[in-house]
Enzyme design. Structure first.
Site, PDB file in Angstrom:
ATOM      1  CB  THR A   1      29.451 -21.278 -18.981  1.00  0.00           C
ATOM      2  OG1 THR A   1      28.441 -20.473 -18.396  1.00  0.00           O
ATOM      3  CG2 THR A   1      29.264 -21.238 -20.492  1.00  0.00           C
TER       4      THR A   1
ATOM      5  CE1 TYR B   1      32.015 -16.775 -21.233  1.00  0.00           C
ATOM      6  CE2 TYR B   1      29.924 -17.397 -20.241  1.00  0.00           C
ATOM      7  CZ  TYR B   1      31.299 -17.459 -20.258  1.00  0.00           C
ATOM      8  OH  TYR B   1      31.961 -18.208 -19.314  1.00  0.00           O
TER       9      TYR B   1
ATOM     10  CE  LYS C   1      33.525 -21.290 -21.753  1.00  0.00           C
ATOM     11  NZ  LYS C   1      34.992 -21.341 -21.532  1.00  0.00           N
TER      12      LYS C   1
HETATM   13  N1  LIG Z   1      33.530 -16.359 -14.141  1.00  0.00           N
HETATM   14  C1  LIG Z   1      32.405 -17.090 -14.125  1.00  0.00           C
HETATM   15  O1  LIG Z   1      31.408 -16.752 -13.437  1.00  0.00           O
HETATM   16  C2  LIG Z   1      32.342 -18.367 -14.915  1.00  0.00           C
HETATM   17  C3  LIG Z   1      31.120 -19.073 -14.910  1.00  0.00           C
HETATM   18  C4  LIG Z   1      31.038 -20.256 -15.639  1.00  0.00           C
HETATM   19  C5  LIG Z   1      32.122 -20.717 -16.344  1.00  0.00           C
HETATM   20  N2  LIG Z   1      33.294 -19.991 -16.357  1.00  0.00           N
HETATM   21  C6  LIG Z   1      34.420 -20.540 -17.134  1.00  0.00           C
HETATM   22  O2  LIG Z   1      35.455 -20.872 -16.213  1.00  0.00           O
HETATM   23  C7  LIG Z   1      36.727 -20.674 -16.840  1.00  0.00           C
HETATM   24  C8  LIG Z   1      37.574 -19.759 -15.976  1.00  0.00           C
HETATM   25  O3  LIG Z   1      36.912 -18.496 -15.854  1.00  0.00           O
HETATM   26  P1  LIG Z   1      37.570 -17.251 -15.077  1.00  0.00           P
HETATM   27  O4  LIG Z   1      36.446 -16.445 -14.548  1.00  0.00           O
HETATM   28  O5  LIG Z   1      38.654 -17.731 -14.183  1.00  0.00           O
HETATM   29  O6  LIG Z   1      38.208 -16.458 -16.321  1.00  0.00           O
HETATM   30  P2  LIG Z   1      39.135 -15.143 -16.289  1.00  0.00           P
HETATM   31  O7  LIG Z   1      39.337 -14.680 -14.888  1.00  0.00           O
HETATM   32  O8  LIG Z   1      38.578 -14.195 -17.300  1.00  0.00           O
HETATM   33  O9  LIG Z   1      40.537 -15.716 -16.788  1.00  0.00           O
HETATM   34  C9  LIG Z   1      40.767 -16.113 -18.118  1.00  0.00           C
HETATM   35  C10 LIG Z   1      42.245 -15.916 -18.412  1.00  0.00           C
HETATM   36  O10 LIG Z   1      42.471 -16.278 -19.785  1.00  0.00           O
HETATM   37  C11 LIG Z   1      43.273 -15.258 -20.376  1.00  0.00           C
HETATM   38  N3  LIG Z   1      43.078 -15.213 -21.817  1.00  0.00           N
HETATM   39  C12 LIG Z   1      42.119 -14.551 -22.515  1.00  0.00           C
HETATM   40  N4  LIG Z   1      42.300 -14.719 -23.837  1.00  0.00           N
HETATM   41  C13 LIG Z   1      43.399 -15.528 -23.984  1.00  0.00           C
HETATM   42  C14 LIG Z   1      44.094 -16.015 -25.108  1.00  0.00           C
HETATM   43  N5  LIG Z   1      43.704 -15.742 -26.368  1.00  0.00           N
HETATM   44  N6  LIG Z   1      45.185 -16.794 -24.902  1.00  0.00           N
HETATM   45  C15 LIG Z   1      45.602 -17.086 -23.645  1.00  0.00           C
HETATM   46  N7  LIG Z   1      44.990 -16.620 -22.539  1.00  0.00           N
HETATM   47  C16 LIG Z   1      43.891 -15.844 -22.704  1.00  0.00           C
HETATM   48  C17 LIG Z   1      42.781 -13.992 -19.694  1.00  0.00           C
HETATM   49  O11 LIG Z   1      43.674 -12.915 -19.899  1.00  0.00           O
HETATM   50  P3  LIG Z   1      43.073 -11.407 -19.852  1.00  0.00           P
HETATM   51  O12 LIG Z   1      42.447 -11.241 -18.497  1.00  0.00           O
HETATM   52  O13 LIG Z   1      44.269 -10.564 -20.087  1.00  0.00           O
HETATM   53  O14 LIG Z   1      42.044 -11.358 -20.949  1.00  0.00           O
HETATM   54  C18 LIG Z   1      42.702 -14.461 -18.244  1.00  0.00           C
HETATM   55  O15 LIG Z   1      43.954 -14.397 -17.587  1.00  0.00           O
HETATM   56  C19 LIG Z   1      36.420 -20.124 -18.244  1.00  0.00           C
HETATM   57  O16 LIG Z   1      36.401 -21.177 -19.149  1.00  0.00           O
HETATM   58  C20 LIG Z   1      35.025 -19.555 -18.112  1.00  0.00           C
HETATM   59  O17 LIG Z   1      34.349 -19.511 -19.341  1.00  0.00           O
HETATM   60  C21 LIG Z   1      33.406 -18.848 -15.643  1.00  0.00           C
END
Ligand SMILES: NC(=O)c1ccc[n+]([C@@H]2O[C@H](COP(=O)([O-])OP(=O)(O)OC[C@H]3O[C@@H](n4cnc5c(N)ncnc54)[C@H](OP(=O)(O)O)[C@@H]3O)[C@@H](O)[C@H]2O)c1
Length: 287
Positions: free
Chosen positions: A99, A123, A127
């Site tokens: 991130t 957070y 990360k």
């Molecule tokens: N969203 C943003 O704006 C953003 C910005 C920069 C970087 N990122 C990065 O991009 C990546 C994808 O983000 P996203 O927004 O798609 O994330 P997300 O929608 O929160 O999806 C993450 C998934 O991982 C699952 N999960 C959580 N804990 C877990 C565990 N212990 N074992 C296995 N699965 C688990 C979650 O399940 P639950 O939903 O049931 O917890 C969810 O299905 C991440 O690495 C995030 O840090 C995101």
């Protein structure tokens, strides 16, 4: 074959759709194979010939993380390290996501990959520790730092704004935090390209859509396009506010723009302007 971890999340859902459309041989898991449990990861992968692991799983609740540091670190730091260890044991390559929040936001220009990190919230710290754990464990890694992610599946800023446009007469949006939106389908396309080319140009890369904006300007464009496309009919007052006027539990970097020069030059990735990807996203909503 490919192992997609976190296939039920916002990014993971789009990555899975693209893997399917490209007819890749893959397995997928989410909370059913807990990344904080190395035994569960080993057990799931033991009979499979895995060449690539794509880790889209994470703890992503930025504000909540301030009160749940233990959980955030367990998933984003220890979990990422576990995934890297299993990748090493299975001789697989790893694609992982980080991130813009690993930076403190005080730089006046766009951040490059080698810039000093300095997360200002739990957070971002969790990360960053995840990045470090991967770097220490496995050379064959791609870590893509992405920012302001939105897509069709799950909660994100664009979905929130589209909802608020229908509920309110006015929205107040922060106008002093700069960054670049990232369309999840563009990230998924990037992953397909890396795997298809069987790239070995390992390392940390910045990837977002092109251009920079503030949350306020982003909101204005979401509204303008939503009206133009016919998704929304009503006008709404969009008021710029400062970060000080809109306090959140977790501090956000004031500038989280990231340079894409490395990914363009090294991986030959084409960066789409954020406005172009936003048009595509909103147009897909009316199809
Ligand atoms: N969203 C943003 O704006 C953003 C910005 C920069 C970087 N990122 C990065 O991009 C990546 C994808 O983000 P996203 O927004 O798609 O994330 P997300 O929608 O929160 O999806 C993450 C998934 O991982 C699952 N999960 C959580 N804990 C877990 C565990 N212990 N074992 C296995 N699965 C688990 C979650 O399940 P639950 O939903 O049931 O917890 C969810 O299905 C991440 O690495 C995030 O840090 C995101």
């Amino acid at each position: 074959m490919i192992w997609l971890i976190g296939n039920k999340g916002m990014l993971g859902t789009d990555v899975e759709q693209k893997l399917k459309a490209s007819a890749f041989d893959y397995s997928a898991s989410d909370m059913d194979v807990d990344i904080t449990d190395i035994g569960a990861l080993r057990n799931f992968s033991k009979d499979k010939k895995i060449e690539w692991i794509i880790n889209c799983s994470a703890y992503t609740a930025v504000d909540k993380a301030e009160d749940e540091a233990g959980k955030a670190f367990k998933i984003n730091a220890d979990g990422a390290g576990n995934v890297a260890l299993v990748a090493k044991e299975r001789k697989a390559k790893l694609i992982h996501f980080s991130t813009d929040y690993v930076f403190d936001g005080t730089k006046s220009e766009a951040y490059i990959e080698n810039d000093m990190t300095g997360p200002i919230g739990v957070y971002g710290r969790s990360k960053l520790k995840g990045e470090e754990n991967i770097l220490q464990t496995l050379s064959e890694h791609f870590i893509f730092r992405i920012s302001w992610l939105y897509g069709h599946h799950g909660a994100n800023f664009v979905h929130t704004m589209l909802r608020l446009f229908g509920e309110r007469d006015e929205v107040r949006v922060v106008n002093d935090q700069w960054g670049s939106p990232t369309f999840a389908e563009d990230v998924a396309d990037l992953i397909i390209k890396i795997i298809r080319e069987n790239s070995t140009a390992y390392g940390i890369y910045h990837f977002t859509n092109g251009g920079r904006t503030t949350w306020y300007e982003f909101t204005r464009e979401i509204h303008r396009l939503a009206k133009e496309i016919g998704l929304k009919k009503n006008d709404i007052k969009i008021t710029p506010v400062s970060t000080a006027e809109y306090p959140t539990k977790a501090k956000r970097p004031a500038n989280s723009c990231m340079s894409k020069t490395k990914i363009e030059k090294t991986l030959g990735v084409k960066i789409r302007p954020w406005q172009e990807s936003l048009v595509e996203f909103l147009s897909e909503k009316v199809l």
